[in-house]
Structure formats: structure tokens, C-alpha cells
Design an enzyme around this catalytic site. Structure first.
Site, mmCIF file in Angstrom:
data_model
loop_
_atom_site.group_PDB
_atom_site.id
_atom_site.type_symbol
_atom_site.label_atom_id
_atom_site.label_comp_id
_atom_site.label_asym_id
_atom_site.label_seq_id
_atom_site.Cartn_x
_atom_site.Cartn_y
_atom_site.Cartn_z
ATOM 1 N N GLU A 77 23.059 13.918 -35.658
ATOM 2 C CA GLU A 77 23.550 14.950 -34.745
ATOM 3 C C GLU A 77 23.600 16.341 -35.368
ATOM 4 O OE1 GLU A 77 24.159 11.348 -32.646
ATOM 5 O OE2 GLU A 77 24.712 11.864 -34.711
ATOM 6 N N PHE A 102 29.806 11.963 -31.110
ATOM 7 C CA PHE A 102 28.922 12.333 -32.214
ATOM 8 C C PHE A 102 28.543 13.807 -32.126
ATOM 9 C CE2 PHE A 102 27.369 7.770 -31.409
ATOM 10 C CZ PHE A 102 28.448 7.246 -32.090
ATOM 11 N N ARG A 185 26.238 9.401 -16.861
ATOM 12 C CA ARG A 185 24.840 8.981 -16.824
ATOM 13 C C ARG A 185 24.713 7.656 -16.080
ATOM 14 N NH1 ARG A 185 25.212 6.080 -21.831
ATOM 15 N NH2 ARG A 185 26.438 4.277 -21.304
#
Length: 334
Positions: A77, A102, A185
Site C-alpha cells: 500500500e 491497509f 463493493r
């Protein structure tokens, strides 16, 4: 309208891919990925970049449509955010996706120093915000808003549903400067289309009126607030809902107008720790504007490392399910 209906409860679904949609609820599949693909057809500067999580942030749709504009950075990340900043310096508009834990915890210094300090045009869209996975503290981003609110110049978006996400994507792309958006999502609930709603950066919207309770909410907790308003209506309790999809800059004018001179319980409902999120931002705004509600309560997540388990169980345990939130509001009214 591309819309599906969630037919089965998600009690036994993997904690990582569990849906927040309830049985029989209308959903739309991958609204973020589809909206980005559509927008990218009009804007060649848009690129997609992820940290090994394209499939789990719906960015795989962009990768399939525009493979030459898609970048896979692996499980790194910090590299993801640094590379996104470099792309923005070259005039591109990178949409960087990963999980919220993250993207914020691991890459905070890179977001702060590489992206935000130079006001670069990076759009960070991070999945599994708050309590949207049952995998425990390693994946539950319950303090991401608190961290990101402290970064100067960073716009923060916490959309409620598929409509919010679809409409937010082109607006955050057009916005000059860095944006952090919490991302739902997969099969994402669709609720706001019933309320004559349209997303605008920096604007809160009254979805329904009520004389006894005002719920100020963001993220999927706006969906919960609307459900609770229906539940409490059966008990002759009138609940207003003010949806705040932009956490920063906060629409203080709309909040003050909704609270001032109205004698009702104010409840801040958020899928985030009660430390440093929407609740404290609203409380600060009311205090600075010398507006005192009749009563004020926080309906967020506790300042704790949360348990692992099925989402319906966890939402009920921590007071953010429909039944638990309705029960808490009734208790606060006594």
C-alpha cells in the site's frame, strides 16, 4: 435499471465477502467499477491502480475494459500511494483501491506527505470501511475517518448506497485535489433513489422530516436510519434523517439549520468509532456555532477492538443493526 434483489440472508457467508444487504433488498452489482469504466471512456486521464485487490474493490472491471491504463502494485500500500502520487504529478487522475485498513494504517505517511501536502489529484477508494467485514481488528477500519480527517486539504466521502457511489465517482474525478472515499463493493444496496436524492460533494441532504428525533448519518448507517424511521413510525415516533455523505468538508450550515430551534433528540449514526468521526465533527460544529440540541447521542462503534463473526451478529452486538438502533433511540427518548 441494472438492479438485482438480495434473495438470501448472508449469515453464513464468508466474513470477507459478506454483503450488508438484507433479505429481499434491492441491490446493484459493482456500482463503483461500472461508474469508473463509464467515466474513463470520456476521460483518458483516468487510470486504475490497486494493491492486489482489484477483484475485491470492483476495479477488475476497469482492468478488463482498459488493461493499458490499469496498474497492479502487489500487496504494498505504501508503494500504491506513492505511485499514485507520481501519476498525478504527470497529469493523470489515478483511482487507487485497496482495503481501508491497509490504505490508511499502512500508507498514512505516504498519503500525508506524498499526496496531500502537494495537493495531488489522487482518488483513494477503500473498501471494507468500519464494520463491514467480520474478520476482526485486522480488517475492520473503524478509525479510518479519525485518521484521515486530520490531513489538511483532504476531501472525505462516506457514501450510503449504490446511487451515492455512482454519482460520487464523476464528481470526485472532477474535484481538484486528493479524495478519500469509503467504498462499498459487490452487491451494494440501493435505497436513496426513493428519496429524490442526488449526491453533491460537501452537501448534506434531508431525506425525511420528523419532529421527535433527528438522525444525522453517513455511509450505510443512513440506510439503517431510514429503516429505523420506518420501525419507529409504528410506535408513533417521528424521525428525521439528514444524510452527510461528505465528512470533510462538513456541511455545517445544513447541520445547524436542522438542529437549531428544534426541540428533538439528535442522534449521530455512523459506521465508525465514536472517537474522531462524524459524531465528534458534528458536536464540534454545534459547539462552535453555540447551538444546543435538546439531547445529543452517538450511535457509532465503541472505542474498542471489535469481535469477529457474522455481520448481522456484530451489527446487533454493537448497536448499529435496525433493531438495536431503534431500541437505543427509544431508550434515549425516555
Amino acid at each position: 435499471m441494472n438492479m438485482e434483489v438480495q434473495k438470501k440472508p448472508r449469515l453464513t457467508t464468508s466474513a470477507m465477502i459478506a454483503s450488508i444487504a438484507t433479505e429481499g433488498q434491492r441491490v446493484k452489482a459493482a456500482p463503483f467499477g461500472k461508474a469508473l469504466v463509464e467515466l474513463a471512456a470520456q476521460n483518458p486521464a483516468i487510470v486504475g491502480i490497486t494493491a492486489d485487490l482489484a477483484k475485491y474493490t470492483d476495479l477488475h472491471l476497469f482492468a478488463q475494459a482498459y488493461p493499458e491504463r490499469f496498474y497492479q502494485m502487489g500487496m504494498a500500500e505504501q508503494l500504491l500511494m506513492a505511485a499514485a502520487g507520481g501519476m498525478a504529478k504527470e497529469g493523470l487522475i489515478p483511482f487507487a483501491t485497496t482495503y481501508a485498513v491497509f490504505g490508511t494504517r499502512r500508507a498514512y505517511d505516504f498519503i500525508h506527505q506524498v499526496i496531500a501536502e502537494e495537493n495531488l489529484n489522487v482518488k483513494m477508494c477503500c473498501a471494507l470501511p468500519g464494520l463491514t467485514t467480520g474478520y476482526g481488528p485486522s480488517h475492520q477500519a473503524t478509525e479510518d475517518l479519525a485518521m484521515m480527517r486530520g490531513i489538511p486539504g483532504l476531501t472525505i466521502i462516506d457514501p450510503c448506497d449504490a446511487l451515492d457511489i455512482e454519482q460520487a465517482v464523476p464528481q470526485i474525478a472532477a474535484h481538484k485535489g486528493p479524495v478519500y472515499m469509503r467504498l462499498a463493493r459487490g452487491n451494494v444496496p440501493l435505497v436513496l433513489d426513493e428519496y429524490d436524492y442526488s449526491f453533491e460533494i460537501g452537501k448534506a441532504k434531508v431525506l425525511r422530516e420528523g419532529g421527535e428525533v433527528l438522525v444525522i448519518s453517513s455511509g450505510f448507517m443512513t440506510m439503517r436510519a431510514l429503516e429505523v424511521a420506518d420501525t419507529l413510525r409504528d410506535d408513533n415516533i417521528s424521525v428525521a434523517v439528514l444524510h452527510c455523505p461528505t465528512i470533510k468538508p462538513l456541511d455545517e450550515a445544513a447541520i445547524i439549520q436542522a438542529v437549531k430551534y428544534k426541540h428533538r433528540l439528535v442522534v449521530i449514526a455512523e459506521n465508525h468509532s465514536v472517537i474522531g468521526g462524524l459524531g465528534e465533527a458534528v458536536a464540534s460544529a454545534l459547539l462552535r456555532h453555540r447551538v444546543q440540541p435538546a439531547s445529543f447521542q452517538l450511535a457509532g462503534l465503541p472505542d474498542a477492538f471489535l469481535d469477529a463473526g457474522a455481520l448481522p451478529t456484530l451489527h446487533d452486538r454493537y448497536g448499529i443493526s435496525r433493531e438495536a438502533l431503534a431500541r437505543r433511540i427509544k431508550e434515549w427518548l425516555i
